[in-house]
Design a protein around this motif. Structure first.
Motif, short mmCIF file in Angstrom:
data_model
loop_
_atom_site.label_atom_id
_atom_site.label_comp_id
_atom_site.label_asym_id
_atom_site.label_seq_id
_atom_site.Cartn_x
_atom_site.Cartn_y
_atom_site.Cartn_z
N ASN A 80 -27.35 -35.57 -4.77
CA ASN A 80 -28.08 -34.60 -3.98
C ASN A 80 -27.46 -34.45 -2.59
O ASN A 80 -27.00 -35.43 -2.03
CB ASN A 80 -29.54 -35.06 -3.82
N SER A 81 -27.46 -33.23 -2.07
CA SER A 81 -27.05 -32.94 -0.69
C SER A 81 -25.83 -33.75 -0.24
O SER A 81 -25.87 -34.42 0.77
CB SER A 81 -28.19 -33.21 0.30
N GLY A 82 -24.75 -33.69 -1.00
CA GLY A 82 -23.51 -34.36 -0.61
C GLY A 82 -23.49 -35.86 -0.83
O GLY A 82 -22.52 -36.53 -0.52
N ARG A 83 -24.59 -36.40 -1.37
CA ARG A 83 -24.67 -37.85 -1.54
C ARG A 83 -24.70 -38.24 -3.03
O ARG A 83 -24.91 -37.41 -3.88
CB ARG A 83 -25.90 -38.38 -0.82
N VAL A 120 -22.70 -36.47 -6.20
CA VAL A 120 -22.13 -35.22 -5.66
C VAL A 120 -20.72 -35.49 -5.12
O VAL A 120 -19.84 -34.63 -5.18
CB VAL A 120 -23.03 -34.61 -4.56
N LYS A 121 -20.50 -36.72 -4.66
CA LYS A 121 -19.17 -37.08 -4.12
C LYS A 121 -18.06 -36.87 -5.15
O LYS A 121 -16.96 -36.42 -4.81
CB LYS A 121 -19.15 -38.55 -3.68
N ILE A 122 -18.32 -37.21 -6.42
CA ILE A 122 -17.27 -36.99 -7.43
C ILE A 122 -17.39 -35.61 -8.07
O ILE A 122 -16.43 -35.07 -8.58
CB ILE A 122 -17.23 -38.10 -8.51
N LEU A 123 -18.60 -35.03 -7.98
CA LEU A 123 -18.79 -33.65 -8.47
C LEU A 123 -17.90 -32.69 -7.69
O LEU A 123 -17.19 -31.86 -8.27
CB LEU A 123 -20.27 -33.26 -8.34
N ILE A 124 -17.91 -32.82 -6.36
CA ILE A 124 -17.14 -31.88 -5.54
C ILE A 124 -15.63 -32.17 -5.59
O ILE A 124 -14.83 -31.38 -5.12
CB ILE A 124 -17.64 -31.83 -4.06
N GLN A 125 -15.26 -33.31 -6.18
CA GLN A 125 -13.83 -33.58 -6.44
C GLN A 125 -13.42 -33.00 -7.79
O GLN A 125 -12.30 -33.24 -8.25
CB GLN A 125 -13.57 -35.09 -6.45
N VAL A 164 -31.96 -30.41 -11.80
CA VAL A 164 -30.84 -30.00 -10.95
C VAL A 164 -31.31 -29.35 -9.65
O VAL A 164 -30.49 -28.93 -8.83
CB VAL A 164 -29.87 -29.05 -11.70
N GLY A 165 -32.66 -29.24 -9.47
CA GLY A 165 -33.19 -28.64 -8.24
C GLY A 165 -32.74 -29.41 -7.01
O GLY A 165 -32.57 -30.62 -7.07
N GLY A 166 -32.52 -28.72 -5.89
CA GLY A 166 -32.12 -29.37 -4.65
C GLY A 166 -30.71 -29.91 -4.66
O GLY A 166 -30.37 -30.81 -3.92
N ASN A 167 -29.87 -29.36 -5.53
CA ASN A 167 -28.47 -29.80 -5.61
C ASN A 167 -27.55 -28.57 -5.65
O ASN A 167 -27.06 -28.18 -6.70
CB ASN A 167 -28.29 -30.66 -6.88
N PRO A 168 -27.34 -27.94 -4.48
CA PRO A 168 -26.60 -26.67 -4.43
C PRO A 168 -25.16 -26.77 -4.97
O PRO A 168 -24.67 -25.82 -5.58
CB PRO A 168 -26.59 -26.30 -2.94
N GLN A 224 -21.45 -25.02 -9.37
CA GLN A 224 -20.53 -25.30 -10.50
C GLN A 224 -21.11 -24.85 -11.84
O GLN A 224 -20.36 -24.49 -12.75
CB GLN A 224 -20.20 -26.80 -10.55
N MET A 225 -22.45 -24.85 -11.94
CA MET A 225 -23.09 -24.37 -13.16
C MET A 225 -22.90 -22.86 -13.28
O MET A 225 -22.61 -22.34 -14.35
CB MET A 225 -24.59 -24.69 -13.17
N LEU A 226 -23.05 -22.16 -12.15
CA LEU A 226 -22.93 -20.70 -12.16
C LEU A 226 -21.51 -20.25 -12.44
O LEU A 226 -21.29 -19.30 -13.19
CB LEU A 226 -23.43 -20.10 -10.83
N ASP A 227 -20.50 -20.93 -11.85
CA ASP A 227 -19.11 -20.52 -12.11
C ASP A 227 -18.54 -21.21 -13.36
O ASP A 227 -17.35 -21.12 -13.64
CB ASP A 227 -18.21 -20.68 -10.87
N LYS A 228 -19.44 -21.90 -14.06
CA LYS A 228 -19.12 -22.50 -15.36
C LYS A 228 -17.96 -23.51 -15.32
O LYS A 228 -17.26 -23.72 -16.30
CB LYS A 228 -18.82 -21.41 -16.40
#
Lengths: 209, 232
Positions: free
Chosen positions: B57-60, B63-68, B79-83, B88-92
């Protein structure tokens, strides 16, 4: 003329029998906890693994490992217990929770609930809601009667993807208390000066009796 | 017994490779394996399958490995509260399978206990039931299968060298179930204690389910939503 959020919460509390167990969903239903009188001896369950939630903690009692399913810090009552997610959902799925109170996007006359996604727009996920509506002894939906655009959230048939099929016992809105019976909503009670005509949106009143 | 003892997260996680499936304990940020997640950020791996109730959640947290862009498939219930995840879900770029939370924990428990599949009414009549076998008991139920993983990364408050664990308050959540369901379970603890120090009656997870354990460090124990009685 319609009920405030606090009045809705108080109305929900009147539906609970003493000594029962209650699970409160994220959002509007969390307000219910603040209006439960002590002498009702209600055990509040939170599906992340605690039975016996008291409320919010004082500053000196805050613990990062003591939270509810909304990920908010909480305090607990004497007699509370902690357990893993499997046992927690065993309480829900095994029929040991007396009441669950959940928020809703749509409820229909056939007792179905939609509250977890709007296709193409918003996906939050169902969390524990699909388990709660199928496992709890009584399912109460607490929501505003109309959407922000003025459309009734009580419908003949849900249009959004369902959370549960034929599972809702009672709906408490800012306009009253309604019981879906399979083909209509029985009006159990109307808020303050609300009249039946006020339940009308763009459609008609045929879904109410 | 001491074969289970590792010195730190880097050593305990070093054989996690591209394509591995990993269960990660915690509810939101409560009870997450902070040291192991940090170790994953430093490994040159991708195409991971992550099984976790929330993907951080919120960069923590995760999410650290998600954004990598290390995660290609995820199983979770909320998945609420996890922009970052929503994006990544929207751009598949990630394939997310949403699983009702009780079914999620039961599928993991089933894997650990040798149960291949089970019937449940949860999800019947919804999108979740699509393509699944339906059988009528007292009411219609859908068939759900066990969920396994190569690794589990979990955190406990206390653990001994055999891997007996004790969890604090609501930090237990999915962690004992995941420990049972994974081939290799890696545990980090705030307090590594001597054998026998946790009374046998108080052991939440017996060490037979644990393959690796190490003393963790620098715990943040982030609170997502601080709510205080005095603030009402």
């Amino acid at each position: 003329m319609s009920w405030s959020k606090e009045e809705m919460a108080k109305k929900v509390v009147t539906l609970f029998t003493p000594d029962s167990s209650v699970n409160l969903g994220i959002g509007l239903p969390t307000l219910v906890a603040e209006h439960i009188p002590k002498d009702l001896d209600i055990m509040i369950h939170s599906e992340n693994g605690v039975l016996g939630v008291k409320g919010r903690p004082n500053k000196e009692d805050v613990s990062p490992t003591l939270i509810n399913a909304g990920k908010e810090t909480i305090s607990i009552n004497k007699g509370a217990s902690f357990f893993d997610s499997s046992l927690s959902f065993g309480m829900i799925r095994g029929g040991h929770i007396d009441y669950c109170v959940l928020g809703g996007m749509e409820v229909d006359t056939e007792k179905s609930l939609a509250n977890w996604m709007i296709p193409g727009k918003k996906v939050t996920g169902m969390g524990g809601a699909m388990d709660l509506v199928n496992g709890s002894k009584s399912v109460i939906i607490m929501m505003t009667h109309f959407s922000k655009s003025g459309a009734s959230k009580l419908l003949k048939q849900c249009t959004l993807p369902l959370t549960g099929l034929g599972v809702v016992d009672l709906v408490v809105t800012d306009h009253g208390v309604f019981k879906p019976n399979g083909s209509k909503f029985e009006i159990i009670e109307l808020a303050n000066e609300v009249k039946k005509e006020d339940l009308k949106d763009l459609k008609d009143l045929e879904i109410y009796i | 017994m001491s074969k289970k003892l590792y010195t730190n997260a880097t050593e305990a996680c070093k054989d996690i490779t591209t394509g591995s499936s990993i269960m990660s304990g915690g509810f939101g940020l409560c009870g997450i394996a902070e040291n192991c997640i940090n170790a994953l950020t430093k490994l040159d791996i991708n195409n991971l399958t992550i099984i976790s109730n929330n993907i951080g959640n919120s960069g923590r947290g995760l999410v650290k490995i998600l954004i990598q862009n290390k995660i290609s498939k995820a199983y979770c219930s909320y998945v609420g509260g996890n922009p970052d995840l929503e994006k990544q879900m929207l751009d598949k770029s990630i394939d997310v399978e949403l699983v009702p939370q009780g079914t999620f924990s039961e599928r993991i428990r089933a894997a650990g206990l040798g149960i291949r599949a089970f019937y449940t009414p949860t999800g019947h009549g919804t999108l979740i039931a699509e393509g699944k076998e339906v059988k009528n008991f007292d009411r219609p139920c859908i068939l759900e299968t066990a969920l396994h993983a190569d690794f589990a990364i979990i955190k406990a408050q206390k653990g001994d060298p055999y891997g007996n664990l004790w969890f604090k308050e609501t930090a237990r959540n999915f962690s004992p179930l995941m420990a049972m369901a994974a081939k290799t379970t890696i545990v980090e603890v705030e307090e590594l204690v001597e054998l026998g120090e946790i009374p046998p009656e108080d052991i939440h997870l017996p060490g037979i389910f644990v393959q690796r354990i190490f003393q963790g460090e620098n715990y943040k124990n982030d609170i997502e939503f601080l709510k205080l009685e005095d603030e009402k």
